[in-house]
Scaffold this motif. Structure first.
Motif, short mmCIF file in Angstrom:
data_model
loop_
_atom_site.label_atom_id
_atom_site.label_comp_id
_atom_site.label_asym_id
_atom_site.label_seq_id
_atom_site.Cartn_x
_atom_site.Cartn_y
_atom_site.Cartn_z
N TRP A 86 -80.04 49.78 -55.63
CA TRP A 86 -81.46 49.67 -56.21
C TRP A 86 -80.40 50.11 -57.63
O TRP A 86 -80.49 49.78 -58.96
CB TRP A 86 -82.21 50.43 -56.22
N LEU A 157 -88.98 49.39 -65.40
CA LEU A 157 -89.90 49.40 -63.60
C LEU A 157 -90.42 47.65 -63.44
O LEU A 157 -91.20 47.57 -64.18
CB LEU A 157 -90.40 50.28 -63.13
N ASP A 159 -92.11 44.84 -61.00
CA ASP A 159 -92.12 44.49 -59.70
C ASP A 159 -91.18 45.64 -59.17
O ASP A 159 -90.22 45.26 -57.86
CB ASP A 159 -92.21 42.51 -59.38
N GLY A 160 -91.27 46.77 -59.46
CA GLY A 160 -91.09 47.43 -58.19
C GLY A 160 -88.79 47.45 -58.78
O GLY A 160 -88.05 48.18 -57.68
N ARG A 161 -88.21 46.37 -59.64
CA ARG A 161 -87.56 46.32 -60.19
C ARG A 161 -86.89 46.91 -60.81
O ARG A 161 -87.53 46.47 -61.59
CB ARG A 161 -86.82 44.86 -58.86
N ILE A 388 -90.19 57.11 -57.99
CA ILE A 388 -89.41 55.54 -57.85
C ILE A 388 -89.23 55.18 -56.44
O ILE A 388 -89.60 54.11 -55.97
CB ILE A 388 -89.01 55.06 -59.19
#
Lengths: 486, 337
Positions: A86, A157, A159-161, A388
């Motif tokens: 990540w 951020l 869609d969570g990426r 996060i």
């Protein structure tokens, strides 16, 4: 007990072990370079001897630190692959820069340790300065990456990426400046008092030893200058934490209920279920003033957060108080030293009571660093990246992590014992030259200078062949025990 | 050449430099462990003197490679560290033990049994660490490590337990031992008897590399088909020829006592072997599911890494060269040893 527990324990243990050596790698070269500078300026061989003795310590501790640092750089991926997947592209930058700094440090440390007879004196000294500077920059870059985990920045951020990555903005995240300053000063305070402790110990036995007087002057000087700055930096960092990580701040202070005119609670036993801290000492209005510089300000308590976003309050609160206790004890000793130095006609304070306090206070800086890292790391939980990514979602799927945990724990305990024994040997075996001289007035530097040059002839070689060392061993040992007895 | 390939190339270059410098330090540890004969103690001392000033710096090439992988190719790093968790953990234990044993031996009591104890730890760690590094690199090319959406689905023993990977581990050991013995013939040029000891060791290990290389190549046919296919591309005969020429030149130079030439040829041989591995594996980081492109992070980061590499190299490479000029002077008359 889950694999997550062992992954966290292994990471904590690895960091807790490495930080000691990292701090030495930052601080000891500074002392070394100062001592060599004084040698170049004064041509007083005591300073040359001092630089060489400190260099031996640096050699041992740097080697262990480089290895344990390698372990950490792998463990980021071995234990937290999802975190690295990540965040690698965001915080890879400070790690790359740290790689260069570490490289520079290793290169010039090699030149420093083994190049006494191979490069010109000024070049040799410059190599020492580069070691100290690159150690400093290593620390700065690594702490920057950690600060990003507390105050993630430099990406959007979606869609969570993370997208639109800006590694520079990530490095310059809101926590970087304060956290870096606090860690750098911590390293200098810890190494200053740590080294001062050793030389104070020998001075208690022979207060006339020029070797230990000069060593203490350099180490204590660094500590006395940095300690008050460190207290100020800690205050600034606490205020920043209150702003950007209110849950961590509330846990640090065991502050359960959001309220105005909040008191500071010192010590006590935090009870999460009752949401109160028993047996603590309260300073009315203290917390409001500390966090906002306003005695009536509202301070967010843990009740503002869902229970599953609380860190372990007891650990964080006690570690925080332990750090403060160490810090303020060192501040008191620093102030005492400064007063005595002033009254002593600005020369080295050597009152036995102070020397005894310095001996005892030696480990406090390191304890404070360990406790401080517990505060910052445990206080960030349950997040690995604040707000996060949860630590539980970052851990490796590899099972059986108890095995590497036990293995590395045993390995590191053995190494710690061996390093302590070895460092002790370095101090006893390399019996300080002036230790053998008769007690004499401190001003008789010529006498000490001549006695100091004697072991320089035989023992100054940093890399003696084994034959040399064997033949040298018995007289040195004798000298060592004499120092202890005397 | 694209940015992604360029950074991949830098990682390969860092690994080549790691093999040439730190690899030889590992090999030195192996010869320390195997020190025999009337000059065993002098051999050990010569090895220690040769590596003491430089081994810390040499080691950092590995850190650089690792840091570049996780900065530029984070998903590949996650896959590698998960699938190869076990061998890499052993590598770490080896790295810690070797470093500790090396400095402890130097600064501990100068008694024979203490010295022997640390030598044993140092030697065994120097033997095992490159073995498990070689295994790990071999496993990356095996095709057995599978990842779906960045998650390893092939378990934690895939690839590295196969004969091909194990052959890679043994080959790495042999290569590093050969490199070390060859370097040491130059380092001991003032002591002919000692030099002869290392010459014999270099010749023996150098000769044993030929069957080991053939074994790796044959096992690759089944154990790493993509690598094997790579080694049959158009450039392969050229590279194979050059590698063989270096190997023969090194052996010939050792035989005829041209030690500086042998050192250069051995270094060339090792570099070409790693280059061949890199080319055969291109464009995969982990065969067959992770490529340089698929694992690359955002361009902004890659560009910054490239800039950092450029600026860093300007400071670092001269410093590294300076380190070697101080401790490995190019001419024998340049200062004492």
């Amino acid at each position: 007990v889950t694999d997550l527990f062992f992954a966290r324990s292994l990471m904590a243990m690895s960091l807790g072990f490495h930080i000691v050596f990292a701090v030495v790698g930052m601080g000891l070269p500074v002392l070394m370079a100062v001592a060599e500078w004084r040698w170049l300026k004064s041509r007083d061989p005591v300073y040359l001897d001092l630089a060489k003795r400190w260099a031996r310590g640096t050699a041992i501790l740097f080697a262990v630190g480089a290895a344990s640092g390698t372990v950490l750089s792998f463990e980021l991926g071995l234990l937290w692959p999802n975190f690295m997947e990540w965040a690698g592209g965001i915080i890879g930058m400070p790690f790359s820069l740290e790689g260069f700094a570490f490289f520079t440090e290793a290169i010039f440390l090699g030149i420093y340790l083994y190049g006494w007879d191979r490069v010109a004196p000024r070049v040799h000294w410059a190599a020492g300065v580069i070691v100290a500077l690159s150690g400093l920059f290593s620390g700065i870059f690594v702490v920057t990456a950690n600060a990003w985990m507390n105050a993630p920045a430099g990406f959007d951020l979606v869609d969570g990426r993370p997208v639109n990555i800006d590694p520079i903005a990530a490095m310059l995240n809101p926590a970087s400046g304060q956290q870096v300053l606090h860690m750098v000063l911590a390293a200098y305070v810890a190494i200053g008092f740590g080294v001062a402790s050793v030389h104070a110990f020998f001075l208690l036995r022979n207060r006339a030893s020029m070797f230990h007087r000069r060593a203490l002057a350099i180490a204590l000087g660094l500590a006395v200058v940095c300690t008050p700055l460190q207290i100020l930096s800690g205050d600034a960092l606490a205020r920043l934490t209150a702003r950007i990580q209110p849950a961590k701040f509330a846990a640090m202070e065991a502050h359960y209920h959001t309220r105005a005119e909040a008191p500071i609670v010192i010590g006590g036993i935090p009870d999460d279920d009752a949401m109160e801290t028993r047996f603590g000492v309260e300073i009315p209005y203290g917390l409001s003033w500390l966090a906002r510089r306003d005695a009536s300000a509202v301070v967010t308590g843990l009740d503002a957060f869902p229970r599953d976003e609380w860190p372990n309050v007891r650990i964080v609160h006690w570690a925080f108080d332990l750090m403060l206790a160490c810090g303020f004890t060192l501040l008191a000793i620093a102030a005492w030293s400064a007063v005595l130095w002033w009254r002593n006609g600005r020369s080295l304070p050597d009152r036995p009571a102070l020397l005894r306090a310095l001996v005892v206070a030696g480990p406090l800086g390191f304890i404070a660093i360990e406790a401080g890292w517990v505060v910052t790391e445990v206080g960030r939980q349950p997040w690995i990246i604040h707000g996060i990514l949860r630590t539980a979602d970052a851990v490796t799927p590899v099972p059986g992590l108890v095995v590497p945990f036990v293995t590395f724990t045993v390995l590191y305990i053995i190494l710690a014992v061996l390093v302590i024994a070895l460092m002790k040997r370095q101090f006893l075996e390399t019996a300080p030259p002036a230790g053998r001289t008769m007690p004499a007035p401190a001003g008789a530097s010529e006498l000490f200078a001549s006695s100091a040059s004697e072991p320089l002839a035989s023992g100054a070689n940093v890399s003696p062949t084994s034959e040399d060392a064997t033949s040298r061993e018995s007289p040195d040992d004798a000298g060592g025990s004499r120092t202890l007895d005397g | 050449m694209t940015l992604v390939t360029g950074i991949g190339g830098v990682i390969l270059a860092a690994l080549v430099l790691y093999a040439l410098t730190a690899g030889a330090d590992f090999g030195g540890g192996v010869w320390d462990l195997l020190a025999r004969g009337p000059r065993a103690r002098q051999q050990t001392q010569a090895i220690e003197d040769a590596i003491a000033p430089i081994w810390e710096a040499n080691h950092v090439w590995l850190i650089l490679a690792i840091v570049l992988v996780f900065s530029a190719f984070p998903p590949a790093f996650a896959v590698m560290m998960t699938a190869l968790h076990i061998p890499l953990t052993i590598v770490l234990i080896g790295i810690v033990l070797r470093a500790a044993a090396f400095v402890f031996r130097k600064y501990d009591e100068r008694r024979d049994e203490v010295h022997r104890r640390w030598s044993l730890v140092f030697g065994v760690a120097s033997l095992l660490t490159p073995f498990f590094l070689g295994i790990s690199l071999g496993a990356l090319g095996s095709g057995d490590i599978r990842a779906v959406d960045g998650h390893v689905v092939s378990g934690f023993v895939a690839g590295w337990t196969r004969p091909f990977a194990i052959a890679c581990g043994l080959f790495a050991q042999g290569l590093f031992a050969f490199l070390a013995a060859t370097y040491l013939t130059v380092d001991t040029r003032d002591r002919p008897a000692l030099q002869e000891d290392f010459r014999v060791r270099a010749l023996a290990s150098g000769l044993s590399l030929a069957p080991a290389a053939i074994l790796v190549f044959l096992l690759a046919c089944d154990g790493a088909p993509l690598i094997h296919a790579g080694l049959t591309r158009w450039w392969a005969p050229l590279l194979l020829g050059a590698t063989s020429a270096c190997a023969l030149a090194a052996l010939f130079a050792l035989w005829t006592r041209r030690f500086r030439l042998a050192r250069g040829a051995a270094a060339g041989q090792v570099s070409l072997i790693l280059l061949g591995w890199g080319l055969a594996q291109y464009p995969y980081l982990v065969v067959p599911d992770v490529t340089l492109e698929s694992a690359a992070t955002e361009r902004a980061t890659l560009r910054l890494i490239a800039i950092a590499l450029g600026v860093g190299a300007v400071f670092l490479l001269p410093s590294f060269v300076y380190l070697y000029r101080v401790f490995k002077p190019p001419r024998r008359d340049a200062e004492h040893g």
